[in-house]
Write a protein that holds these residues in place. Structure first.
Motif, PDB file in Angstrom:
ATOM      1  N   ALA A  22       0.839  -1.204   0.000  1.00 44.72           N
ATOM      2  CA  ALA A  22       0.000   0.000   0.000  1.00 44.72           C
ATOM      3  C   ALA A  22       0.874   1.255   0.000  1.00 44.72           C
ATOM      4  N   ALA A  23       1.974   1.212   0.763  1.00 44.89           N
ATOM      5  CA  ALA A  23       2.865   2.373   0.807  1.00 44.89           C
ATOM      6  C   ALA A  23       3.506   2.626  -0.562  1.00 44.89           C
ATOM      7  N   LEU A  24       3.915   1.560  -1.234  1.00 48.58           N
ATOM      8  CA  LEU A  24       4.522   1.704  -2.568  1.00 48.58           C
ATOM      9  C   LEU A  24       3.521   2.243  -3.574  1.00 48.58           C
ATOM     10  N   LEU A  25       2.258   1.848  -3.407  1.00 48.86           N
ATOM     11  CA  LEU A  25       1.220   2.265  -4.355  1.00 48.86           C
ATOM     12  C   LEU A  25       0.600   3.611  -3.983  1.00 48.86           C
ATOM     13  N   HIS A  26       1.005   4.153  -2.840  1.00 47.80           N
ATOM     14  CA  HIS A  26       0.501   5.455  -2.372  1.00 47.80           C
ATOM     15  C   HIS A  26      -1.022   5.427  -2.135  1.00 47.80           C
ATOM     16  N   ILE A  27      -1.493   4.328  -1.580  1.00 51.27           N
ATOM     17  CA  ILE A  27      -2.892   4.232  -1.163  1.00 51.27           C
ATOM     18  C   ILE A  27      -2.908   3.638   0.243  1.00 51.27           C
ATOM     19  N   SER A  28      -4.080   3.723   0.900  1.00 52.43           N
ATOM     20  CA  SER A  28      -4.179   3.124   2.234  1.00 52.43           C
ATOM     21  C   SER A  28      -4.446   1.630   2.093  1.00 52.43           C
ATOM     22  N   GLN A  29      -4.261   0.910   3.175  1.00 56.41           N
ATOM     23  CA  GLN A  29      -4.374  -0.540   3.120  1.00 56.41           C
ATOM     24  C   GLN A  29      -5.794  -1.042   2.858  1.00 56.41           C
ATOM     25  N   PRO A  30      -6.851  -0.459   3.451  1.00 56.62           N
ATOM     26  CA  PRO A  30      -8.199  -1.006   3.217  1.00 56.62           C
ATOM     27  C   PRO A  30      -8.621  -1.021   1.742  1.00 56.62           C
ATOM     28  N   PRO A  31      -8.417   0.069   0.960  1.00 63.32           N
ATOM     29  CA  PRO A  31      -8.786   0.006  -0.454  1.00 63.32           C
ATOM     30  C   PRO A  31      -7.988  -1.055  -1.213  1.00 63.32           C
ATOM     31  N   LEU A  32      -6.721  -1.232  -0.830  1.00 61.26           N
ATOM     32  CA  LEU A  32      -5.910  -2.254  -1.500  1.00 61.26           C
ATOM     33  C   LEU A  32      -6.452  -3.645  -1.203  1.00 61.26           C
ATOM     34  N   THR A  33      -6.848  -3.859   0.055  1.00 64.24           N
ATOM     35  CA  THR A  33      -7.428  -5.167   0.425  1.00 64.24           C
ATOM     36  C   THR A  33      -8.698  -5.427  -0.373  1.00 64.24           C
ATOM     37  N   ARG A  34      -9.547  -4.378  -0.521  1.00 64.77           N
ATOM     38  CA  ARG A  34     -10.782  -4.546  -1.289  1.00 64.77           C
ATOM     39  C   ARG A  34     -10.467  -4.891  -2.757  1.00 64.77           C
ATOM     40  N   GLN A  35      -9.466  -4.267  -3.345  1.00 68.14           N
ATOM     41  CA  GLN A  35      -9.110  -4.540  -4.739  1.00 68.14           C
ATOM     42  C   GLN A  35      -8.666  -5.990  -4.917  1.00 68.14           C
ATOM     43  N   ILE A  36      -7.903  -6.491  -3.960  1.00 61.95           N
ATOM     44  CA  ILE A  36      -7.453  -7.893  -4.049  1.00 61.95           C
ATOM     45  C   ILE A  36      -8.639  -8.840  -3.919  1.00 61.95           C
ATOM     46  N   HIS A  37      -9.553  -8.539  -2.996  1.00 62.56           N
ATOM     47  CA  HIS A  37     -10.757  -9.374  -2.840  1.00 62.56           C
ATOM     48  C   HIS A  37     -11.579  -9.357  -4.127  1.00 62.56           C
ATOM     49  N   GLN A  38     -11.770  -8.194  -4.700  1.00 60.80           N
ATOM     50  CA  GLN A  38     -12.550  -8.093  -5.943  1.00 60.80           C
ATOM     51  C   GLN A  38     -11.911  -8.909  -7.062  1.00 60.80           C
ATOM     52  N   LEU A  39     -10.591  -8.871  -7.132  1.00 63.87           N
ATOM     53  CA  LEU A  39      -9.892  -9.632  -8.179  1.00 63.87           C
ATOM     54  C   LEU A  39     -10.096 -11.134  -7.954  1.00 63.87           C
ATOM     55  N   GLU A  40     -10.018 -11.563  -6.736  1.00 61.05           N
ATOM     56  CA  GLU A  40     -10.238 -12.982  -6.441  1.00 61.05           C
ATOM     57  C   GLU A  40     -11.667 -13.386  -6.787  1.00 61.05           C
ATOM     58  N   VAL A  45     -10.998 -17.538  -7.795  1.00 57.65           N
ATOM     59  CA  VAL A  45      -9.921 -18.318  -7.188  1.00 57.65           C
ATOM     60  C   VAL A  45      -9.360 -17.550  -6.006  1.00 57.65           C
ATOM     61  N   GLN A  46      -8.656 -18.261  -5.127  1.00 59.74           N
ATOM     62  CA  GLN A  46      -7.936 -17.615  -4.044  1.00 59.74           C
ATOM     63  C   GLN A  46      -6.507 -17.385  -4.505  1.00 59.74           C
ATOM     64  N   LEU A  47      -6.061 -16.134  -4.421  1.00 54.71           N
ATOM     65  CA  LEU A  47      -4.731 -15.783  -4.918  1.00 54.71           C
ATOM     66  C   LEU A  47      -3.683 -15.765  -3.801  1.00 54.71           C
TER      67      LEU A  47
END
Length: 303
Positions: A22-40, A45-47
């Motif tokens: 999240a720090a590298l992408l310059h976003i907070s952790q919760p939105p990043l977690t949501r993006q990973i869940h949406q992709l799965e 599949v579970q990534l």
């Protein structure tokens, strides 16, 4: 799946930690977690396996990470190629040439262009004058090379060079014993003429020079190209006026001689022709090479 989600996924996969990713992408952790869940959910599949130490890729996640790297590599290549194409450094250039034009200047010019723009694919087409004109108008070629091109409103012609004329003579002819020949001597020798391309052509040029010198030539053969013309000289059919570049045709039994009293207009032009108003970057790159080549040739000849 879009590239943004794929980049988020790959960053998490490479970092193995949501916080650092999240720090590298310059976003907070919760939105990043949501993006990973949406992709799965999109893939079904579970990534990742979530562990106390961080994020570990599953077998499916490992495969997707490999493919994601390939995808981003292709995206980068596409971006770079697009930029090079916009700069006239990438693409395909269709060029029309003709018989005697490949004997000297054109091959050296094309080699120079390939050195300047190695990623451009040059495709050559052998065409007579009228074929070139039609192909240009139909956008089947970008550039043509020919001689004695008459002005046309939709096409632009740029002079490449002018060549003096030489005489191709059979080595057993009395003319072969002379280092320099007077033009009027040709009145006493049968002549092979070329080419059969659309008017005006090289035959017209030779005939006008003969008339200006006060004689009508005895034409033994009229052929379609310089190679055939010189081959007939080798067989004893007569003499043949050729451009200086054609003297590179070293056929057994043929020698080339200068003509002493040729008028100033006794030269033959080589021109590049292209569509008027064609602003393609690839054409501009080619013309830039052409003009640099001409300048270098002029400097070389002066030295």
């Amino acid at each position: 799946m879009d590239l943004r989600k794929l980049r988020y996924f790959l960053t998490v996969a490479e970092e193995g930690n949501l916080g650092r990713a999240a720090a590298l992408l310059h976003i907070s952790q919760p939105p990043l977690t949501r993006q990973i869940h949406q992709l799965e959910q999109e893939l079904g599949v579970q990534l990742f396996n979530r562990t106390p130490k961080g994020m570990e890729l599953t077998e499916a996640g490992t495969l997707l990470a490999q493919e994601a790297r390939n995808i981003f590599s292709l995206v980068q290549q596409a971006s770079e190629k697009t930029q090079r194409a916009s700069q006239g450094r990438l693409g395909r250039l269709d060029i029309a040439i003709f018989g005697s034009g490949v004997l000297d200047v054109i091959p050296r010019l094309l080699l120079r262009f390939k050195q300047d723009y190695p990623e451009v694919k040059v495709v050559l087409h052998t065409m007579e004058k009228e074929e070139q004109i039609q192909a240009l108008r139909q956008h089947r070629i970008t550039v043509g090379f020919n001689r004695m091109l008459k002005p046309l409103p939709d096409l632009t012609s740029e002079l490449v060079n002018r060549e003096p004329l030489l005489l191709a003579v059979n080595e057993n002819s009395p003319l072969a014993t002379q280092r320099v020949i007077e033009f009027r001597e040709l009145a006493d020798h049968p002549m092979v003429l070329f080419s059969s391309s659309s008017r005006p052509n090289f035959v017209d040029k030779v005939m006008s020079l003969c008339y200006a010198a006060g004689f009508t030539p005895e034409i033994t053969q009229e052929v379609g190209d310089v190679v055939t013309g010189v081959a007939l000289v080798a067989s004893g059919f007569g003499v043949c006026l050729v451009s200086e570049s054609a003297s590179s045709l070293s056929l057994p039994g043929v020698v080339y001689r200068e003509i002493s009293d040729m008028p100033e207009n006794a030269t033959i032009d080589l021109s590049c022709v292209f569509r008027t108003g064609d602003n393609s970057r690839l054409l501009r790159s080619f013309l830039e090479t052409l003009r640099n080549f001409k300048n270098d040739e002029m400097i070389g000849n002066a030295e």
